[in-house]
Design a protein around this motif. Structure first.
Motif, PDB file in Angstrom:
ATOM      1  N   ALA A 297       0.819  -1.224   0.000  1.00 55.55           N
ATOM      2  CA  ALA A 297       0.000   0.000   0.000  1.00 55.55           C
ATOM      3  C   ALA A 297       0.848   1.267   0.000  1.00 55.55           C
ATOM      4  CB  ALA A 297      -0.933   0.007   1.206  1.00 55.55           C
ATOM      5  N   GLY A 298       2.191   1.121   0.124  1.00 58.38           N
ATOM      6  CA  GLY A 298       3.081   2.271   0.008  1.00 58.38           C
ATOM      7  C   GLY A 298       3.519   2.899   1.307  1.00 58.38           C
ATOM      8  N   ILE A 299       3.690   2.079   2.368  1.00 63.95           N
ATOM      9  CA  ILE A 299       4.061   2.647   3.662  1.00 63.95           C
ATOM     10  C   ILE A 299       5.370   3.431   3.590  1.00 63.95           C
ATOM     11  CG2 ILE A 299       5.190   0.505   4.425  1.00 63.95           C
ATOM     12  CD1 ILE A 299       4.299   1.184   7.272  1.00 63.95           C
ATOM     13  N   TRP A 300       6.335   2.920   2.814  1.00 60.80           N
ATOM     14  CA  TRP A 300       7.628   3.606   2.763  1.00 60.80           C
ATOM     15  C   TRP A 300       7.578   4.857   1.890  1.00 60.80           C
ATOM     16  CZ3 TRP A 300       9.688   2.410   6.862  1.00 60.80           C
ATOM     17  CH2 TRP A 300       9.827   1.103   7.315  1.00 60.80           C
ATOM     18  N   ASP A 301       6.540   4.971   1.041  1.00 57.50           N
ATOM     19  CA  ASP A 301       6.331   6.214   0.302  1.00 57.50           C
ATOM     20  C   ASP A 301       5.604   7.237   1.166  1.00 57.50           C
ATOM     21  OD1 ASP A 301       7.483   5.166  -2.031  1.00 57.50           O
ATOM     22  OD2 ASP A 301       5.594   4.223  -2.619  1.00 57.50           O
ATOM     23  N   LEU A 302       4.798   6.736   2.104  1.00 50.84           N
ATOM     24  CA  LEU A 302       4.035   7.630   2.978  1.00 50.84           C
ATOM     25  C   LEU A 302       4.879   8.166   4.128  1.00 50.84           C
ATOM     26  CD1 LEU A 302       0.707   5.596   3.202  1.00 50.84           C
ATOM     27  CD2 LEU A 302       1.111   7.679   1.875  1.00 50.84           C
ATOM     28  N   LEU A 303       5.894   7.392   4.549  1.00 50.03           N
ATOM     29  CA  LEU A 303       6.729   7.779   5.685  1.00 50.03           C
ATOM     30  C   LEU A 303       8.081   8.276   5.204  1.00 50.03           C
ATOM     31  CD1 LEU A 303       6.098   4.879   8.233  1.00 50.03           C
ATOM     32  CD2 LEU A 303       4.991   7.111   8.114  1.00 50.03           C
ATOM     33  N   ASP A 304       8.499   9.415   5.719  1.00 53.90           N
ATOM     34  CA  ASP A 304       9.848   9.898   5.420  1.00 53.90           C
ATOM     35  C   ASP A 304      10.691   9.836   6.691  1.00 53.90           C
ATOM     36  OD1 ASP A 304       9.056  12.089   7.002  1.00 53.90           O
ATOM     37  OD2 ASP A 304       8.511  13.295   5.251  1.00 53.90           O
ATOM     38  N   ALA A 305      11.944  10.237   6.579  1.00 53.54           N
ATOM     39  CA  ALA A 305      12.865  10.145   7.708  1.00 53.54           C
ATOM     40  C   ALA A 305      12.390  10.986   8.884  1.00 53.54           C
ATOM     41  CB  ALA A 305      14.266  10.583   7.279  1.00 53.54           C
ATOM     42  N   ARG A 306      11.770  12.124   8.599  1.00 55.49           N
ATOM     43  CA  ARG A 306      11.281  12.984   9.685  1.00 55.49           C
ATOM     44  C   ARG A 306      10.199  12.275  10.496  1.00 55.49           C
ATOM     45  NH1 ARG A 306       6.915  16.238  10.501  1.00 55.49           N
ATOM     46  NH2 ARG A 306       6.095  15.621   8.461  1.00 55.49           N
ATOM     47  N   GLU A 307       9.272  11.620   9.797  1.00 58.56           N
ATOM     48  CA  GLU A 307       8.178  10.941  10.494  1.00 58.56           C
ATOM     49  C   GLU A 307       8.678   9.725  11.274  1.00 58.56           C
ATOM     50  OE1 GLU A 307       4.525  12.144   7.476  1.00 58.56           O
ATOM     51  OE2 GLU A 307       5.824  10.431   7.025  1.00 58.56           O
ATOM     52  N   ILE A 308       9.625   9.013  10.705  1.00 61.06           N
ATOM     53  CA  ILE A 308      10.217   7.886  11.437  1.00 61.06           C
ATOM     54  C   ILE A 308      10.932   8.398  12.686  1.00 61.06           C
ATOM     55  CG2 ILE A 308      11.945   6.055  11.320  1.00 61.06           C
ATOM     56  CD1 ILE A 308      11.258   5.791   8.337  1.00 61.06           C
ATOM     57  N   GLY A 309      11.605   9.515  12.548  1.00 59.24           N
ATOM     58  CA  GLY A 309      12.268  10.124  13.703  1.00 59.24           C
ATOM     59  C   GLY A 309      11.277  10.540  14.779  1.00 59.24           C
ATOM     60  N   ILE A 310      10.114  11.058  14.375  1.00 59.26           N
ATOM     61  CA  ILE A 310       9.077  11.441  15.333  1.00 59.26           C
ATOM     62  C   ILE A 310       8.582  10.222  16.095  1.00 59.26           C
ATOM     63  CG2 ILE A 310       6.705  12.294  15.552  1.00 59.26           C
ATOM     64  CD1 ILE A 310       7.341  14.222  13.236  1.00 59.26           C
ATOM     65  N   VAL A 311       8.359   9.125  15.370  1.00 55.45           N
ATOM     66  CA  VAL A 311       7.912   7.891  16.022  1.00 55.45           C
ATOM     67  C   VAL A 311       8.950   7.426  17.045  1.00 55.45           C
ATOM     68  CG1 VAL A 311       7.428   5.436  15.669  1.00 55.45           C
ATOM     69  CG2 VAL A 311       6.469   7.134  14.109  1.00 55.45           C
ATOM     70  N   CYS A 312      10.213   7.410  16.652  1.00 54.01           N
ATOM     71  CA  CYS A 312      11.267   6.954  17.575  1.00 54.01           C
ATOM     72  C   CYS A 312      11.379   7.871  18.786  1.00 54.01           C
ATOM     73  CB  CYS A 312      12.606   6.871  16.837  1.00 54.01           C
ATOM     74  SG  CYS A 312      12.673   5.572  15.585  1.00 54.01           S
ATOM     75  N   ALA A 313      11.269   9.180  18.565  1.00 56.52           N
ATOM     76  CA  ALA A 313      11.345  10.125  19.687  1.00 56.52           C
ATOM     77  C   ALA A 313      10.153   9.942  20.622  1.00 56.52           C
ATOM     78  CB  ALA A 313      11.394  11.554  19.158  1.00 56.52           C
ATOM     79  N   ALA A 314       8.964   9.748  20.067  1.00 58.72           N
ATOM     80  CA  ALA A 314       7.777   9.544  20.893  1.00 58.72           C
ATOM     81  C   ALA A 314       7.882   8.250  21.687  1.00 58.72           C
ATOM     82  CB  ALA A 314       6.523   9.531  20.018  1.00 58.72           C
ATOM     83  N   VAL A 315       8.402   7.207  21.065  1.00 61.95           N
ATOM     84  CA  VAL A 315       8.581   5.932  21.772  1.00 61.95           C
ATOM     85  C   VAL A 315       9.601   6.083  22.892  1.00 61.95           C
ATOM     86  CG1 VAL A 315       9.512   3.600  21.534  1.00 61.95           C
ATOM     87  CG2 VAL A 315       7.840   4.439  19.888  1.00 61.95           C
ATOM     88  N   ALA A 316      10.683   6.805  22.643  1.00 61.36           N
ATOM     89  CA  ALA A 316      11.690   7.020  23.682  1.00 61.36           C
ATOM     90  C   ALA A 316      11.089   7.743  24.884  1.00 61.36           C
ATOM     91  CB  ALA A 316      12.870   7.818  23.107  1.00 61.36           C
ATOM     92  N   LEU A 317      10.264   8.757  24.618  1.00 61.87           N
ATOM     93  CA  LEU A 317       9.610   9.494  25.712  1.00 61.87           C
ATOM     94  C   LEU A 317       8.624   8.591  26.446  1.00 61.87           C
ATOM     95  CD1 LEU A 317       9.107  12.118  27.234  1.00 61.87           C
ATOM     96  CD2 LEU A 317       7.455  12.761  25.462  1.00 61.87           C
TER      97      LEU A 317
END
Length: 319
Positions: free
Chosen positions: A217-237
């Motif tokens: 369905a294009g998950i890697w086209d929908l997600l960029d490095a910024r959004e992946i970084g947001i997910v990782c930062a939110a998980v860390a918090l």
């Protein structure tokens, strides 16, 4: 080196599963067969969980109401609120289904094996940890879908067919496993290694099928490095708030140190073993893969963090 980086061997298995789904996703005519295999694996997983979770020990352990009540309150109360807050905080910057994954993560029950193992390594109350993990998962089979439906709005609406799938794929196999404990639990306990392989294979299959659909369905086209970084930062918090909050909640309840350690791991950990199959039941495959991203990241990070925390707590006990 790898053992220090990945204390639980399931972490690299999850990485490999996501990589395989990204490079070789299930497509076309193979999708129905893959979904059927995934469904069968989920049924087997919940049947084995029903066989393995000690019903008698759960009933006996409920007497420690302060610990078990605290674990239930933290896992399904405080963690749900943290997930809801994370969804609201990330919604302006993430695709809606990805932000929804934080709420979904919050309503899941705790892990069973890793929470118990971490409690043992940290000098916690292992018997109480087994009971807490079992009780949380028993409650979670029913409470997790209901909490999600109540808090996710239209995205969490469970149709009649969806409710039937939850009952048929998750609840009935679990109940059947509970009834079969008398005959099968000795065999499962005598073959822990094989049962663990079956568990992890079932989880990996569910993650692979769900993530394959998301890749198509294009998950890697929908997600960029910024959004992946947001997910990782939110998980860390969330990791800091959940583990710190569970430790502080144990102190607030004035639990003995071994019980406080049990609450820490039972309360702060979240189960991909329930998360992956439940997502496959609640959502269309393409959406399930996106919703699973936060719990996949959280699950892998919590295993590493727990393996680092447990020896520190054990050394403090010995000082």
């Amino acid at each position: 080196m790898l053992a220090r980086l990945f204390p639980d061997r399931f972490v690299p298995i999850l990485f490999a599963t996501i990589l395989l789904a990204s490079l070789l996703p299930v497509r076309g005519a193979a999708v129905p067969a893959a979904e059927a295999v995934s469904t069968a694996a989920v049924v087997l997983l919940f049947f084995l969980n029903g066989v393995r979770l000690p019903r008698d020990e759960v009933l006996h352990g409920i007497r420690n109401w302060k610990l078990q009540g605290g674990a239930l309150a933290f896992c399904f109360g405080i963690m749900t609120l943290l997930g809801l807050a994370a969804q609201a905080a990330t919604a302006p910057w993430l695709p809606p289904t990805l932000a929804l994954g934080f709420l979904y993560m919050g309503i899941l029950p705790s892990t069973v094996q890793s929470a118990t193992a971490a409690s043992g390594l940290a000098g916690g109350n292992v018997a109480a940890s087994v009971v807490a993990a079992a009780l949380l998962n028993l409650v979670g089979v029913i409470a997790s879908p209901l909490l999600f439906a109540a808090l996710a709005g239209s995205a969490g609406a469970i149709s009649g067919d969806g409710a039937l799938r939850i009952v048929a794929i998750l609840l009935l196999p679990f109940v059947a496993g509970q009834f079969a404990q008398r005959w099968l639990r000795p065999w499962v306990l005598a073959h822990r290694g094989l049962a663990t392989v079956m568990d992890r294979t079932a989880i990996a299959v569910a993650v692979y099928v769900a993530f394959s659909a998301a890749v198509v369905a294009g998950i890697w086209d929908l997600l960029d490095a910024r959004e992946i970084g947001i997910v990782c930062a939110a998980v860390a918090l969330l990791l800091a708030l959940s583990f710190g909050g569970a430790w502080g909640f144990g102190a607030l309840l004035r639990l003995a140190r071994p019980d406080r350690i049990t609450l820490l791991f039972a309360g702060a950990q979240k189960s991909i073993a329930v998360g992956a199959p439940l997502a496959a039941t609640l959502f269309p495959p393409a959406i399930a893969g996106m919703v699973l991203v936060p719990i996949l990241v959280y699950h892998m990070a919590q295993l590493v963090l727990s393996a680092w925390i447990a020896p520190v707590l054990d050394r403090q006990k010995q000082v």
